[in-house]
Design an enzyme around this catalytic site. Structure first.
Site, PDB file in Angstrom:
ATOM      1  N   LEU A  50       0.840  -1.198   0.000  1.00  0.00           N
ATOM      2  CA  LEU A  50       0.000   0.000   0.000  1.00  0.00           C
ATOM      3  C   LEU A  50       0.878   1.254   0.000  1.00  0.00           C
ATOM      4  CD1 LEU A  50      -2.637  -1.078   2.693  1.00  0.00           C
ATOM      5  CD2 LEU A  50      -2.804  -1.282   0.212  1.00  0.00           C
ATOM      6  N   PRO A  51       1.650   1.451  -1.080  1.00  0.00           N
ATOM      7  CA  PRO A  51       2.465   2.662  -1.121  1.00  0.00           C
ATOM      8  C   PRO A  51       1.570   3.894  -1.137  1.00  0.00           C
ATOM      9  CG  PRO A  51       2.503   1.539  -3.244  1.00  0.00           C
ATOM     10  CD  PRO A  51       1.753   0.658  -2.294  1.00  0.00           C
ATOM     11  N   HIS A  52       1.987   4.931  -0.433  1.00  0.00           N
ATOM     12  CA  HIS A  52       1.185   6.141  -0.377  1.00  0.00           C
ATOM     13  C   HIS A  52       2.078   7.347  -0.152  1.00  0.00           C
ATOM     14  CE1 HIS A  52       1.424   4.384   3.647  1.00  0.00           C
ATOM     15  NE2 HIS A  52       1.448   5.620   4.108  1.00  0.00           N
ATOM     16  N   ALA A  53       1.592   8.494  -0.609  1.00  0.00           N
ATOM     17  CA  ALA A  53       2.396   9.703  -0.492  1.00  0.00           C
ATOM     18  C   ALA A  53       1.502  10.929  -0.640  1.00  0.00           C
ATOM     19  CB  ALA A  53       3.477   9.722  -1.562  1.00  0.00           C
TER      20      ALA A  53
END
Length: 154
Positions: free
Chosen positions: A64-67
């Site tokens: 769950l990459p997030h930025a």
């Protein structure tokens, strides 16, 4: 938060191969550009910066990459199913074949957390992940991811 608020059908893809986590981030950046008009370089840099704080691979083949990304005014998502899993430094050391990236405005607080919780809850469901892995059509993947929303609306 509804999945259909976070994710557009154009932001769902099957990727034949990504040779590394960094290459996957580049793919996510290109999809975010095509679906939402986000600058792919900015997206990749933001994902890499966030990943340096700690891996976003949550286990069981899911990441769950997030930025936070400037020039975006609402939380947006990109979903990819990888035909060939990639090493992701996940908590269980398993390679990742499902990635759902979230991009939020820099000032987003609760909305970003709600979206992350919604996506996390969906992808912790083993039955949903099995359905996702059993399909290689982007439209079908989108339908699976948004089934809950459609059931509530009926």
């Amino acid at each position: 938060m509804e999945m259909t608020t976070i994710l557009k059908p154009e932001a769902v893809r099957v990727i034949a191969s990504a040779s590394s986590k960094k290459r996957l981030f580049h793919e996510l950046g290109e999809i975010a550009n095509a679906a939402y008009g986000l600058d792919p370089g900015v997206v990749v840099a933001a994902l890499l910066d966030r990943e340096n704080l700690g891996p976003t691979g949550v286990g069981h083949g899911v990441a769950l990459p997030h930025a936070r990304v400037p020039s975006i005014n609402e939380v947006r998502g990109v979903f990819v199913l990888l035909e060939k899993p990639v090493s992701f430094d996940s908590v269980d050391r398993q390679p990742v074949d499902i990635a759902f990236a979230l991009f939020a405005p820099e000032e987003a607080g609760v909305e970003h957390l709600k979206a992350l919780a919604r996506v996390s809850r969906t992808l912790r469901n083993e039955a949903i992940c099995q359905k996702l892995r059993a399909n290689d059509d982007a439209a079908t993947l989108y339908t699976i991811l948004t089934e809950d929303d459609n059931a509530k609306a009926a």
